[in-house]
Design an enzyme around this catalytic site. Structure first.
Site, PDB file in Angstrom:
ATOM      1  N   ALA A 132      79.371  16.250  15.335  1.00  0.00           N
ATOM      2  CA  ALA A 132      80.735  16.438  15.822  1.00  0.00           C
ATOM      3  C   ALA A 132      81.094  15.524  16.982  1.00  0.00           C
ATOM      4  O   ALA A 132      82.261  15.448  17.366  1.00  0.00           O
ATOM      5  CB  ALA A 132      80.935  17.898  16.235  1.00  0.00           C
ATOM      6  N   GLY A 178      77.739   9.710  15.230  1.00  0.00           N
ATOM      7  CA  GLY A 178      77.085   9.550  13.936  1.00  0.00           C
ATOM      8  C   GLY A 178      76.077   8.437  14.017  1.00  0.00           C
ATOM      9  O   GLY A 178      76.088   7.618  14.943  1.00  0.00           O
ATOM     10  N   ARG A 179      75.178   8.393  13.039  1.00  0.00           N
ATOM     11  CA  ARG A 179      74.232   7.287  12.973  1.00  0.00           C
ATOM     12  C   ARG A 179      73.728   7.144  11.543  1.00  0.00           C
ATOM     13  O   ARG A 179      73.828   8.078  10.737  1.00  0.00           O
ATOM     14  CB  ARG A 179      73.044   7.487  13.908  1.00  0.00           C
ATOM     15  N   ASP A 199      74.749  19.545   7.659  1.00  0.00           N
ATOM     16  CA  ASP A 199      73.655  19.039   8.483  1.00  0.00           C
ATOM     17  C   ASP A 199      72.623  20.109   8.817  1.00  0.00           C
ATOM     18  O   ASP A 199      71.415  19.834   8.855  1.00  0.00           O
ATOM     19  CB  ASP A 199      74.175  18.360   9.749  1.00  0.00           C
ATOM     20  N   THR A 200      73.067  21.346   9.002  1.00  0.00           N
ATOM     21  CA  THR A 200      72.095  22.410   9.288  1.00  0.00           C
ATOM     22  C   THR A 200      71.231  22.695   8.075  1.00  0.00           C
ATOM     23  O   THR A 200      70.048  23.028   8.208  1.00  0.00           O
ATOM     24  CB  THR A 200      72.811  23.701   9.742  1.00  0.00           C
ATOM     25  N   ASN A 236      76.264  31.404  14.078  1.00  0.00           N
ATOM     26  CA  ASN A 236      76.725  30.235  14.823  1.00  0.00           C
ATOM     27  C   ASN A 236      76.929  30.622  16.282  1.00  0.00           C
ATOM     28  O   ASN A 236      77.613  31.609  16.588  1.00  0.00           O
ATOM     29  CB  ASN A 236      78.057  29.736  14.254  1.00  0.00           C
ATOM     30  N   GLU A 278      78.105  19.497  27.463  1.00  0.00           N
ATOM     31  CA  GLU A 278      78.686  18.207  27.096  1.00  0.00           C
ATOM     32  C   GLU A 278      80.098  18.073  27.653  1.00  0.00           C
ATOM     33  O   GLU A 278      80.485  17.011  28.172  1.00  0.00           O
ATOM     34  CB  GLU A 278      78.700  18.048  25.571  1.00  0.00           C
ATOM     35  N   GLY A 297      68.415  18.023  18.559  1.00  0.00           N
ATOM     36  CA  GLY A 297      68.395  17.411  19.884  1.00  0.00           C
ATOM     37  C   GLY A 297      67.913  18.340  20.981  1.00  0.00           C
ATOM     38  O   GLY A 297      67.247  17.919  21.928  1.00  0.00           O
TER      39      GLY A 297
END
Length: 492
Positions: free
Chosen positions: A13, A16-17, A240-241, A299, A307, A409
């Protein structure tokens, strides 16, 4: 043994990579090819994703692979959940997709429940109620007479929209679709009644695929742009999860996982949906996993809190780097103030710092004024929230949960992981940090015949990564503070 190369696109969110995964002798190595921001566009009072920028960043990664003359076996894409892109009958994108944090869904749930009651929606889907679920985004668009929705021929979730751009094939991948609150959890397909309530049918979506299926190959146009050949694009766990949980290096069965990043997703792996009055009351979700598993989870607002604070303080400044903030927080007084990380106050405030301070003021707690105090408040509150969710998970788990695997992360955040072990009273195994990319690549490798199944994949991951272990400390004091946190969050 020959090397096999796989290309993973991992979009979060905030950034990206693209990553090159190389598997040799059962061991996996990762190399980042390019990294890029995922910026929210603010226009006309709304928040959107810059879809074309994401697509072109993926093309840049593929060009670099071609320039290095690396032969990749396949490509897989994973992203965050719920958001989607609308395409017209000619296959053209109609508009940039809404960001899930856009306020247009305010009140959408309550309005929708006048058509189909809340409990009926949960019995069908087993999905946690959140304003931004795709179902309520579509309901809001319909209520606001969205021209984009009115012209939409196909609606594709984010990873499916990107795979369409690469291949020209429109699909709906199961794990990402399961976040939408539009699937029948038992049947693993769209629910016609829910779709009808937002004016859609199954024909408005791509054909269903499951993790490991081939979507298609790079189109002639993309081959020309990138310099690559007809590389297959694989439907990995598009959420992604889902990819991250596939990479949990667990050897035991009675484990819980915490995918820790902007969001924290905490849950257990089950063989069937858990949908009953208690899971409904506790607002737990049943999202699709690999090989028919269900991710039964909650969630939780995660590092989004810090952040946002860092962006206010100046994220690029040395004194606001994570190591400095964490070191200062460790030296700050313990257990001064708590917040409920999932309170509406923190969804998308104009100022996260002021919202935290106002929450503490409103709940008659000392107001954190320094960066260190605010950071410590965030970490302690997250750890105690994890304990709250773990207590609920234990009500549904077939055996008491004996270990928590932290992936993503947040697995590198030693302070938060130690606090989490202290609050939960069980060991925490942290790693791998790159769980999402690893899961993405492993699913591609399974399609290529390198692995037999998820247990085989996890054994390989165990051999490839080093875990950091955290044992509970100061348990009695954390137990006392948990009681205080429970009381505080009861009404806040």
């Amino acid at each position: 043994m020959n090397k096999s190369h796989f290309f993973a696109v991992d979009l979060g969110a905030t950034s990206g990579r693209t990553i090159l995964g190389t598997i040799q002798s059962g061991s996996i190595e990762l190399r980042e090819i390019n990294r890029f921001p995922n910026k929210i566009i603010e226009a006309d009072g709304h928040f959107y994703w810059d879809f074309q920028a994401l697509y072109h960043s993926i093309l840049e990664g593929l060009k670099k692979i071609a320039d290095e003359k690396i032969v990749i076996s396949s490509i897989g894409i994973d992203t965050w959940g719920v958001d989607f892109v609308c395409f017209d009958s000619k296959g053209k994108m109609l508009a940039n997709p809404f960001c899930y944090r856009d306020p247009h869904t305010e009140g959408a749930q309550e309005a929708f429940f006048t058509q189909i009651p809340r409990d009926r929606v949960y019995q069908k889907t087993g999905i946690q109620f959140m304003n931004f679920n795709s179902l309520f985004q579509l309901a809001a668009m319909r209520a606001h007479k969205s021209e984009t929705l009115a012209q939409a021929y196909k609606i594709l979730f984010m990873p499916d929209a990107l795979s369409y751009m690469l291949t020209g094939k429109m699909v709906t991948e199961y794990t990402i679709a399961s976040t939408s609150q539009m699937l029948d959890a038992a049947k693993q397909g769209f629910d016609a009644e829910l779709l009808k309530a937002v004016g859609l049918t199954e024909n408005n979506f791509g054909g269903f695929v499951f993790p490991g299926e081939v979507v298609g190959t790079l189109s002639d146009e993309v081959q020309k742009i990138t310099g690559l050949g007809a590389i297959p694009v694989i439907a990995v766990a598009g959420h992604d999860t889902g990819s991250a949980v596939a990479a949990v290096p667990a050897s035991e069965t009675n484990f819980a996982y915490l995918s820790s990043g902007t969001w924290s997703l905490m849950g257990i792996e089950t063989n069937a949906p858990v949908i009953n009055d208690e899971s409904f009351a506790l607002n737990f979700t049943n999202e699709g996993g690999v090989e028919g598993t269900i991710r039964f989870l909650k969630n939780i607002c995660g590092m989004w809190l810090l952040e946002r604070c860092r962006s206010e303080w100046g994220a690029e400044a040395t004194e606001n780097a994570y190591p400095k903030l964490i070191a200062d927080a460790m030296a700050a007084d313990a257990f001064v103030s708590f917040i409920n990380p999932d309170a509406p106050d923190f969804a998308n405030p104009a100022s996260m710092v002021k919202s935290i301070q106002e929450y503490c003021r409103r709940t008659s707690q000392p107001v954190p004024e320094t960066k260190a105090a605010i950071t410590r408040c965030i970490f302690e509150s997250l750890a105690l929230r994890y304990r709250q969710v773990l207590d609920s998970l234990n009500k549904f788990a077939p055996a008491p949960i004996s270990i928590l695997h932290v992936i993503g992360g947040g697995s590198k955040n030693a302070m938060l992981n130690q606090f989490t072990a202290n609050a939960l009273g069980i060991p925490v195994a942290a790693g791998p940090m790159e769980a999402t990319a690893i899961g993405n690549i492993m699913i591609q490798a399974k399609t290529a015949g390198l692995y037999d199944g998820i247990s085989d994949m996890r054994k390989s991951i165990q051999q490839s990564v080093e875990l950091n272990w955290f044992e509970p400390q100061n348990s009695e004091e954390w137990e006392v503070q948990y009681g205080r946190f429970e009381q505080l969050t009861m009404d806040n």
